[in-house]
Design a protein around this motif. Structure first.
Motif, mmCIF file in Angstrom:
data_model
loop_
_atom_site.group_PDB
_atom_site.id
_atom_site.type_symbol
_atom_site.label_atom_id
_atom_site.label_comp_id
_atom_site.label_asym_id
_atom_site.label_seq_id
_atom_site.Cartn_x
_atom_site.Cartn_y
_atom_site.Cartn_z
ATOM 1 N N THR A 74 0.754 -1.089 0.017
ATOM 2 C CA THR A 74 0.149 0.176 -0.015
ATOM 3 C C THR A 74 0.784 1.095 -0.152
ATOM 4 O O THR A 74 0.543 2.306 -0.637
ATOM 5 N N GLU A 79 1.838 1.684 -3.412
ATOM 6 C CA GLU A 79 1.011 2.384 -4.469
ATOM 7 C C GLU A 79 0.630 3.824 -3.938
ATOM 8 O O GLU A 79 0.672 4.567 -4.923
ATOM 9 N N THR A 119 1.285 6.764 -6.868
ATOM 10 C CA THR A 119 0.233 7.689 -7.142
ATOM 11 C C THR A 119 0.850 9.079 -6.940
ATOM 12 O O THR A 119 0.562 9.915 -7.785
ATOM 13 N N ARG A 162 -6.210 13.874 -2.779
ATOM 14 C CA ARG A 162 -6.166 13.488 -3.804
ATOM 15 C C ARG A 162 -5.640 12.171 -4.217
ATOM 16 O O ARG A 162 -6.275 11.246 -4.855
ATOM 17 N N ALA A 202 -5.987 9.814 -1.857
ATOM 18 C CA ALA A 202 -6.780 9.153 -1.085
ATOM 19 C C ALA A 202 -7.962 8.726 -2.022
ATOM 20 O O ALA A 202 -8.348 7.409 -2.300
ATOM 21 N N LYS A 203 -8.282 9.617 -2.774
ATOM 22 C CA LYS A 203 -9.554 9.612 -3.739
ATOM 23 C C LYS A 203 -9.198 8.750 -4.806
ATOM 24 O O LYS A 203 -10.005 7.663 -5.197
ATOM 25 N N ALA A 204 -7.958 8.817 -5.347
ATOM 26 C CA ALA A 204 -7.416 8.156 -6.568
ATOM 27 C C ALA A 204 -7.427 6.502 -6.231
ATOM 28 O O ALA A 204 -7.773 5.766 -7.033
ATOM 29 N N MET A 205 -7.214 6.354 -4.798
ATOM 30 C CA MET A 205 -6.928 4.998 -4.462
ATOM 31 C C MET A 205 -8.086 4.449 -3.888
ATOM 32 O O MET A 205 -8.130 3.082 -3.559
ATOM 33 N N GLY A 206 -9.151 5.240 -3.760
ATOM 34 C CA GLY A 206 -10.195 4.747 -3.126
ATOM 35 C C GLY A 206 -10.486 4.515 -1.699
ATOM 36 O O GLY A 206 -10.918 3.488 -0.994
ATOM 37 N N LEU A 207 -9.372 5.301 -0.986
ATOM 38 C CA LEU A 207 -9.214 5.313 0.142
ATOM 39 C C LEU A 207 -9.888 6.638 0.999
ATOM 40 O O LEU A 207 -10.026 7.403 0.480
ATOM 41 N N SER A 208 -10.101 6.484 2.486
ATOM 42 C CA SER A 208 -10.474 7.547 3.056
ATOM 43 C C SER A 208 -9.273 8.262 3.417
ATOM 44 O O SER A 208 -8.094 7.739 3.508
#
Length: 254
Positions: free
Chosen positions: A26, A29, A33, A50, A52-58
């Motif tokens: 992680t 990754e 990103t 940004r 977190a959003k690109a990776m689908g995380l909070s």
């Protein structure tokens, strides 16, 4: 005198549990990103929200891997220095045994090639300082990894310090620095050999500093597009500079 192979460093620790491996994957990754953002818009474009959003995380989930943007930037800077050092070290090994003047050109070319292949990473470590960011102390040692092979090559110069002319003050400064700083002597010895004389080490440090300034000057101008319209090949300019430095330090050519 010939430069020596630096001591091998211990391989990175392999995560021992599935949880550790997931954490490292992680983190990797997240860094990838962040590098994509860096390439798109420079350091200012790197934002944890940004990512977190690109990776689908909070957002809070991302902070479990990096405490903040500064910690993430530090990780990217460490990686960049390590990769640059690896590129220069590969060049050093590939031209081992060849004349010192040839080695010097190969080292400079290798660093330039690394910077041109990923200019966003080069500018991260050699561009304008990031406002409010303080790099961790260990980045100094990592930066020396790319400079070390230059020290080894320039330390083979047959020029005694007393005959160094315009370079004498710089060599004297490097001599005093090495004498007063055990860590510098240890670092230089990895590339010059422990049996190298203090004069040879000081000459190598001074010559490497001159080479480093020339390489960074040319590469920085090229990466930022400052040579556009000037009618020359930056590679030819860098070769002319390294050739002149090799002549200045009387490096072996055969």
């Amino acid at each position: 005198m010939t430069s020596r192979t630096p001591k091998a460093t211990a391989p990175p620790r392999t995560p021992s549990s599935p949880r550790d491996r997931y954490r490292e994957q992680t983190r990797a990754e997240i860094k990838q990103t962040a590098l994509a953002q860096l390439a798109e818009g420079g350091v200012e474009a790197v934002a944890l929200t940004r990512i977190a959003k690109a990776m689908g995380l909070s957002g809070p989930a991302l902070y479990r891997y990096f405490a903040g943007r500064d910690e993430l930037l530090s990780a990217l800077i460490r990686d960049a220095y390590d990769d640059a050092a690896a590129a220069v070290e590969t060049a050093r090994q590939s031209c081992a045994g060849r004349p010192a003047a040839v080695q010097l050109t190969a080292l400079a070319d290798a660093f330039r090639a690394w910077a041109l292949a990923q200019p966003h990473r080069y500018l991260l470590i050699a561009g304008s300082p990031v406002a409010g960011y303080q790099a961790p102390p260990d980045t100094v040692d990592r930066a020396r990894g790319a400079l070390g092979p230059f020290v080894g090559v320039l330390a083979t110069s047959p020029r005694p310090a007393a005959e160094s002319g315009a370079d004498a003050p710089l060599i004297a400064e490097m001599s005093a620095w090495a004498a007063a700083t055990p860590a510098v002597r240890e670092w230089a010895a990895r590339y010059t050999g422990a049996e190298a004389s203090p004069e040879a080490v000081a000459t190598g440090l001074a010559g490497a500093l001159l080479a480093w300034a020339q390489v960074h000057g040319t590469v920085s101008l090229e990466v930022t597009g400052q040579f556009t319209g000037m009618g020359h090949d930056p590679a030819a300019l860098l070769h002319a500079q390294t050739e002149a430095l090799a002549e200045r330090f009387r490096l072996a050519r055969e």
